[in-house]
Motif scaffolding. Sequence first.
Motif, PDB file in Angstrom:
ATOM      1  N   GLY A  67      10.409  -4.572  47.526  1.00 42.89           N
ATOM      2  CA  GLY A  67      11.163  -5.503  48.376  1.00 42.89           C
ATOM      3  C   GLY A  67      11.959  -6.549  47.625  1.00 42.89           C
ATOM      4  N   TYR A  68      11.821  -6.601  46.307  1.00 42.64           N
ATOM      5  CA  TYR A  68      12.466  -7.673  45.532  1.00 42.64           C
ATOM      6  C   TYR A  68      13.981  -7.695  45.712  1.00 42.64           C
ATOM      7  N   GLY A  69      14.619  -6.536  45.582  1.00 43.03           N
ATOM      8  CA  GLY A  69      16.074  -6.493  45.724  1.00 43.03           C
ATOM      9  C   GLY A  69      16.534  -6.880  47.116  1.00 43.03           C
ATOM     10  N   LEU A  70      15.743  -6.549  48.112  1.00 42.56           N
ATOM     11  CA  LEU A  70      16.098  -6.896  49.487  1.00 42.56           C
ATOM     12  C   LEU A  70      16.013  -8.407  49.701  1.00 42.56           C
ATOM     13  N   LYS A  71      15.024  -9.037  49.056  1.00 40.30           N
ATOM     14  CA  LYS A  71      14.934 -10.500  49.141  1.00 40.30           C
ATOM     15  C   LYS A  71      16.140 -11.163  48.481  1.00 40.30           C
ATOM     16  N   MET A  72      16.596 -10.576  47.366  1.00 34.63           N
ATOM     17  CA  MET A  72      17.774 -11.122  46.686  1.00 34.63           C
ATOM     18  C   MET A  72      19.020 -11.008  47.560  1.00 34.63           C
ATOM     19  N   GLN A  73      19.019 -10.020  48.450  1.00 37.18           N
ATOM     20  CA  GLN A  73      20.133  -9.868  49.395  1.00 37.18           C
ATOM     21  C   GLN A  73      19.983 -10.807  50.599  1.00 37.18           C
ATOM     22  N   LYS A  74      18.848 -11.500  50.643  1.00 40.63           N
ATOM     23  CA  LYS A  74      18.553 -12.458  51.717  1.00 40.63           C
ATOM     24  C   LYS A  74      18.568 -11.808  53.103  1.00 40.63           C
ATOM     25  N   LEU A  75      17.954 -10.612  53.166  1.00 39.91           N
ATOM     26  CA  LEU A  75      17.833  -9.933  54.455  1.00 39.91           C
ATOM     27  C   LEU A  75      16.698 -10.550  55.258  1.00 39.91           C
ATOM     28  N   PRO A  76      16.719 -10.427  56.586  1.00 35.32           N
ATOM     29  CA  PRO A  76      15.631 -10.953  57.423  1.00 35.32           C
ATOM     30  C   PRO A  76      14.294 -10.311  57.048  1.00 35.32           C
TER      31      PRO A  76
END
Length: 344
Positions: free
Chosen positions: A98-107
């Motif tokens: 999930g790290y990359g998704l957090k960097m994209q600031k997704l919900p």
Amino acid sequence: MTLSLTNTAKTFPDGTRALLPTDLKVEQGEIVSLLGPSGCGKTTLLRIIAGLETPNDGSEIWFDDDNVTSLSVERRKVGMVFQSYALFPNMSVRANIGYGLKMQKLPAKEIEARVTEVLEMCQLQEFSARSITALSGGQRQRVALARAIAPRPRLLLLDEPLSALDAALREALRDELAVLLRTFDITAIFVTHDQDEAMAIADRVAVMSGGLVVQSGTPEDLYRKPNSAFVAGFVGNAMRLEGRCEGARFYLDGGTLTLPSDGSDRDVFVRAEDVALQAGGSLEGRVETVTFLGTHYRIGLSDIMPGLLTSTYAGQNAPRVGETVRAEIKPEALMLLPKSAQSA
């Protein structure tokens, strides 16, 4: 997405020409391997596609109808799996993915859903809470692939994805990786120097040498119809026969072969599985080596040409060292290729 490279080249500041002007097209959903020895330019080409290297002026890189030549790596939205996997040892499997998704600031809910999806696809559900340090090499490889896929990249790039594994595990995971890539239905390019890996995973293989793609095709095309001595030797380890050619006749120390066409100004190659040991064969040689490989024996024959001619033998009661045997090579099994610099 479709990837198109036009006149793409790379010269480093010290003058090293790592990649000569290269054209390459990869279709939507296609898995393409860049195959070649160390220093051939395959990793440089992969890094240029990713945006980690700046190509020479005049190079063009297109993702569908978008010219991304000048875009930074962040804006290209490609997924990458490195040799070392580059996973965070202090995070769990789920947190790594999930790290990359957090960097994209997704919900948070979308992150949770995507991570769960790729955990299932990569069969990692039972390991989701584990630390990376508690995983085997094969499990880490799947985590690295899942992390690269989770952001839904336009293109997936893999740099020697199995090289960090031991030989037995690497072979076991080849088919698994091929299945996963097709499950994701994503355009993918991976770099390798292992011909078995390339042929097991890729839809198409681009063989590189000296900074160029020297031949591109399906694994079967490259194996059956190589366009050069280099490709014949690198893909399938074909042997160059040492003898004298007169038209469609090829004279060896241990006998004569009929060629499929005029062999003048050509090198003649054959693969070991096409050298059949049989009574009445046109070649006669002495058995020098017998190596048991599980499914077959590899037999080395002398007295046919200056070096050993290799044959494979799949039956029981293989010939023994010192025996005299006869061998046959059918004309259609011989490959006539342009003379290499070494043989010219």
